[in-house]
Design an enzyme around this catalytic site. Structure first.
Site, short mmCIF file in Angstrom:
data_model
loop_
_atom_site.label_atom_id
_atom_site.label_comp_id
_atom_site.label_asym_id
_atom_site.label_seq_id
_atom_site.Cartn_x
_atom_site.Cartn_y
_atom_site.Cartn_z
N HIS A 61 0.85 -1.19 0.00
CA HIS A 61 0.00 0.00 0.00
C HIS A 61 0.88 1.24 0.00
O HIS A 61 2.03 1.21 0.46
CB HIS A 61 -0.89 0.01 1.24
N GLU A 63 0.97 3.88 1.84
CA GLU A 63 1.48 4.30 3.15
C GLU A 63 2.63 3.41 3.62
O GLU A 63 3.62 3.90 4.16
CB GLU A 63 0.35 4.28 4.20
N CYS A 91 -6.04 2.26 5.73
CA CYS A 91 -6.71 1.04 6.18
C CYS A 91 -6.14 0.62 7.53
O CYS A 91 -5.23 1.25 8.07
CB CYS A 91 -6.51 -0.07 5.14
N CYS A 94 -2.31 -0.03 7.43
CA CYS A 94 -1.51 1.19 7.30
C CYS A 94 -1.63 2.08 8.54
O CYS A 94 -0.66 2.71 8.95
CB CYS A 94 -1.91 1.95 6.04
#
Length: 162
Positions: A61, A63, A91, A94
């Site tokens: 992801h 992040e 999410c 993260c």
């Protein structure tokens, strides 16, 4: 929770534009268009965009990539004094990584009602049961981030309809 880092909307928008550039790169690569940058002492020390499809890695992801780049930059997992800018509310994974890396602040654009780990579904960065909490500021350039997401999923639906 308040941070010792003063909040400056103009500066936040400057760094969010950089996160949006990362999100646009993800869009161009066929990835869900989320971008992130980690900032410390008013300079970007880590950047990333979603790469889950390209890398075949569910943890790639934006992040996580940006936090990893910042940790590599400092040769330390402790990012105290750092700010994570993400185009979309992080999410659960993260949000947890943000707490574990000891960031001071999380600034995000649009909320994520389906997967949001900060305010929408869970409140991980501010959970009093954890040993570190992060100041959160949402809604920075939210419309730009939301439009990018909407456009991406419209494009995906059109592709899948063919």
């Amino acid at each position: 929770m308040s941070s010792s880092i003063p909040f400056d909307l103009e500066r936040a928008e400057y760094f969010m534009r950089q996160a949006l550039q990362e999100a646009e790169q993800a869009f161009d690569e066929g990835e869900v268009p989320i971008g992130a940058v980690v900032v410390k002492d008013n300079r970007v020390v880590g950047r990333g965009h979603n790469q889950t499809e390209r890398l075949g890695d569910p943890t790639a992801h934006a992040e996580i990539v940006a936090i990893g780049a910042a940790a590599a930059h400092f040769e330390s997992w402790r990012l105290t004094g750092g700010i994570l800018y993400s185009t979309i509310e992080p999410c659960v994974m993260c949000a947890g990584a943000s707490v574990l890396s000891r960031l001071d602040r999380l600034v995000y654009g649009a909320t994520d009602p389906k997967f949001g780990g900060c305010v929408s579904l869970f409140e991980i960065p501010s959970d009093q049961r954890l040993n570190h909490r992060i100041e959160m500021i949402g809604g920075i350039m939210a419309e730009q981030a939301a439009v990018l997401m909407r456009d991406f999923f419209v494009q995906q639906r059109l592709k899948n309809a063919r």
